[in-house]
Scaffold this active site. Sequence first.
Site, PDB file in Angstrom:
ATOM      1  N   THR A  74     -17.605 -27.253   4.362  1.00  0.00           N
ATOM      2  CA  THR A  74     -16.565 -27.439   5.154  1.00  0.00           C
ATOM      3  C   THR A  74     -16.556 -28.585   6.267  1.00  0.00           C
ATOM      4  O   THR A  74     -15.629 -29.436   6.491  1.00  0.00           O
ATOM      5  CB  THR A  74     -16.266 -25.719   5.996  1.00  0.00           C
ATOM      6  OG1 THR A  74     -16.359 -25.079   5.138  1.00  0.00           O
ATOM      7  CG2 THR A  74     -14.712 -26.332   6.943  1.00  0.00           C
ATOM      8  N   ASN A 162     -13.669 -22.645  -7.425  1.00  0.00           N
ATOM      9  CA  ASN A 162     -14.521 -21.413  -6.906  1.00  0.00           C
ATOM     10  C   ASN A 162     -14.007 -20.020  -7.366  1.00  0.00           C
ATOM     11  O   ASN A 162     -14.793 -19.150  -7.642  1.00  0.00           O
ATOM     12  CB  ASN A 162     -14.621 -21.308  -5.561  1.00  0.00           C
ATOM     13  CG  ASN A 162     -13.240 -21.546  -4.619  1.00  0.00           C
ATOM     14  OD1 ASN A 162     -12.352 -22.472  -5.212  1.00  0.00           O
ATOM     15  ND2 ASN A 162     -12.967 -20.501  -3.912  1.00  0.00           N
ATOM     16  N   HIS A 212     -25.820 -23.185   0.421  1.00  0.00           N
ATOM     17  CA  HIS A 212     -25.721 -21.898   0.240  1.00  0.00           C
ATOM     18  C   HIS A 212     -25.162 -21.478  -1.102  1.00  0.00           C
ATOM     19  O   HIS A 212     -25.197 -20.244  -1.473  1.00  0.00           O
ATOM     20  CB  HIS A 212     -25.286 -20.950   1.551  1.00  0.00           C
ATOM     21  CG  HIS A 212     -23.696 -20.872   1.522  1.00  0.00           C
ATOM     22  ND1 HIS A 212     -22.971 -20.077   1.012  1.00  0.00           N
ATOM     23  CD2 HIS A 212     -23.101 -22.001   2.385  1.00  0.00           C
ATOM     24  CE1 HIS A 212     -21.763 -20.452   1.337  1.00  0.00           C
ATOM     25  NE2 HIS A 212     -21.688 -21.396   2.090  1.00  0.00           N
ATOM     26  N   CYS A 337      -7.763  -9.490  -0.243  1.00  0.00           N
ATOM     27  CA  CYS A 337      -6.916  -8.123  -0.040  1.00  0.00           C
ATOM     28  C   CYS A 337      -6.814  -7.471   1.411  1.00  0.00           C
ATOM     29  O   CYS A 337      -7.965  -7.257   2.028  1.00  0.00           O
ATOM     30  CB  CYS A 337      -7.405  -7.117  -1.096  1.00  0.00           C
ATOM     31  SG  CYS A 337      -7.458  -7.567  -2.806  1.00  0.00           S
TER      32      CYS A 337
HETATM   33  N1  PLP Z   1     -15.325 -25.751  -1.284  1.00  0.00           N
HETATM   34  C1  PLP Z   1     -15.626 -24.880  -2.331  1.00  0.00           C
HETATM   35  C2  PLP Z   1     -14.994 -25.016  -3.765  1.00  0.00           C
HETATM   36  C3  PLP Z   1     -16.060 -23.540  -1.907  1.00  0.00           C
HETATM   37  O1  PLP Z   1     -16.188 -22.813  -2.861  1.00  0.00           O
HETATM   38  C4  PLP Z   1     -16.676 -23.316  -0.601  1.00  0.00           C
HETATM   39  C5  PLP Z   1     -17.111 -21.982  -0.089  1.00  0.00           C
HETATM   40  O2  PLP Z   1     -16.508 -21.220  -0.521  1.00  0.00           O
HETATM   41  C6  PLP Z   1     -16.119 -24.436   0.346  1.00  0.00           C
HETATM   42  C7  PLP Z   1     -15.705 -25.529  -0.155  1.00  0.00           C
HETATM   43  C8  PLP Z   1     -16.773 -24.303   1.737  1.00  0.00           C
HETATM   44  O3  PLP Z   1     -18.071 -24.421   1.682  1.00  0.00           O
HETATM   45  P1  PLP Z   1     -19.055 -24.037   3.022  1.00  0.00           P
HETATM   46  O4  PLP Z   1     -19.100 -22.683   3.034  1.00  0.00           O
HETATM   47  O5  PLP Z   1     -20.434 -24.638   2.971  1.00  0.00           O
HETATM   48  O6  PLP Z   1     -18.403 -24.524   4.246  1.00  0.00           O
END
Ligand code: PLP
Length: 732
Positions: A74, A162, A212, A337
């Site tokens: 993020t 994701n 993570h 949800c």
């Molecule tokens: N982008 C994708 C495709 C993700 O899957 C995620 C996490 O769910 C993020 C960005 C955000 O990552 P972070 O938790 O390291 O801020």
Amino acid sequence: MNDIDLYLDANATTPVLPAARMAALAAMAEDFGNPSSSHGTGLKARALMNTVRARARRVLGADSGQLLFLSGATEGIQTAVFSALVALRERRMRGQTVPPLLLYGATEHKAVPEAIHHWNTLLGLCLQVLAIPVDAQGLHDLAWLRAQAPRAGLVCTMAANNETGVISNLPGIADALTGSPALWLVDSVQALGKLPLRLTELPIDYAPFSGHKLYAPKGIGLLYVREQAPLTPLMAGGGQEGALRSGTENMPGIAALGAVLEALEDGRLIRSPEVLTNYRDQLAHALSAAFPGLVFNAPAHNSLPTTLNFSVKGLESRLLLDLFDAAEMRVSGGSACSAAKAQPSHVLEAMGLPSWQTASAVRLSFGPGAGQELIAEACQRIRACGEALRDSCLTPVPPVDIGTSAPDRLTRFVLDGVCSYLVADASSQTCVVIDPVAGLTTRLVQWIRCRGYSLRALLRTGGDDEPGDDLADLQSLLDPMARGAADPLGWPLQGDTLSMGALRLTKLSLSPSTADRGAYLLTDAAGLCVAFIGAADAPRAADENHAEPPSTEHLVLPLESLRKVIAPDTLLLPGHDEENRFALTLAEGLDLVTHAQGRSRREPGAPAEQASVEIRPEALAATAAGHSAVILVDVREPYEQRLGSAPDTPFPVRRMTVPLSALPNALPEWQALGPDTLLLFYCRTGNRSAQAATVLRRLSRAKAYSVAGGLALWPSAALATQIGSDEQRSPA
Ligand code: PLP
């Protein structure tokens, strides 16, 4: 109960690799230096940081450009979007023309469009933000992108999705962007360890990563920035990371990430694509066999082999998540949800999938380091989940043996706050359905067919809810005697009472009488007394947060007419129940009407219903001690109860299993309990048990509680030893 949790939610986060844990501990215990210090301890930390960065460059194929350590993806996305938009703003301030569009893939993680909107507004750019459409396979529309690219200042796409695992066509996107003035961000979070990465081989300007998601701890990430791509620090301060990202570095995180990258480089960490694909095939096969009607929401050939996203017709994702959780398998909703309404997945919506698929998706994802043992155990539990559903008559395939347990007299089916009810009598094997609504008819048909009951009537209360597409299937199950002769609402008799064993269903004559509106009273000798009042008739509370109180016109008339035919304490079962009130009474209904009119009768300062129903597990024994009897009620559905076992308590309890779908059956008995009896509800997370306890509180049962956090936080053994002795424990 299965004693090992199966963690199959790796796209959300992963456990930390043992070597990474040790590296983080060492960076806290021995090598704890600040890499900016010039003494030996600091120099050691700096050397470690340099080693990890060099390793990351090799793994990511990023031999040039910047590679910054930061807190996660993020932050990486913010930094990249901010940098790109600051560069655009500078161009505008210099009087140069700025491309008018900011583009992002329609299936991006929320962090990307949110960051674009945020910085576009904050920097006063006010450029047009557009989502790049994707096709039914989740792939970007490259013709659309090619057409818009000359007018784009920033393009954000992801390497792999994701939710679905769909792998983007990065070379195709690069080609579509040829000659475009746009900077290109590729969210590479889900690609690390799962796809070969050679960042500098494509014209990627920014690529964020998150530790993570691949066996490193939370709070550490990487941002690759191409040489010469604009980079404006988001954090100013001590000048760390070449003044591009200030703040003392997260050394335990960097050390742990280093251990993961080392294992990745050595080839010790991840399985080959062939092995991972074979794992996915095993899981896909087990899922298809266990859940008839299951569809996969993304094409396997173009998705990460570690991700499966699926929907099962007729089974909402909440139900499947509860089921998997009861089998101690941690998966996630392909969509977020809320308690009452399933929010459809924006990813699946962008792919144009039908609404039942977008609202009921489940994601199962494993890490690229998973082993055959995990997969085999997962397949076995998936089969057990399928059997549990089949035995509860929730699949089109009936169980081998339906067993002898009689179904509840009354079952409430609910979808997005709209209810259908099924009244069943085991002695005569007959049933009646009230208000079969869209999305629930399939399940009603399965219930009746599976148990071989005869359908005596298909009643409507006259709400405006659409009956399901497969209403004809339900109608075909109607007892031949009941066909044809029914009134417009489906009442099949001349008389007003329909008897099924000990159950009596009475058609209430409302005045002023209308042919298109009905209400029905259900009673039996055991004290059940409920009225089905339908959708338009349901008295609804005014929500103080709503700008406009609901119109009370539709509330007053039916309440007035109902008052003439039923007792004030009769439980009214509404056709619409977004707030999960389950049952209302006329007295309360009138209260609600006055409340809606702005004249609340609630005592000033009276506690909100929800606030006080929760009891923390560690307070259970003390609360129980003040009561002569404790009833512990499992409100999970039978298919969940079948997969898990009852929790321990350090005090004697009477145990009851009353699934939330059958709650109204037990309400009269619980309302009649003496004040010395404590009612304790529990479920998986504390959500459904809080609903049950709230209903009881509303219906004047002050001693009703929900165990906060449910089984997820139930400290069984710890609780027993901490607050009671084994001898005091009741048998499970
Ligand atoms: N982008 C994708 C495709 C993700 O899957 C995620 C996490 O769910 C993020 C960005 C955000 O990552 P972070 O938790 O390291 O801020």
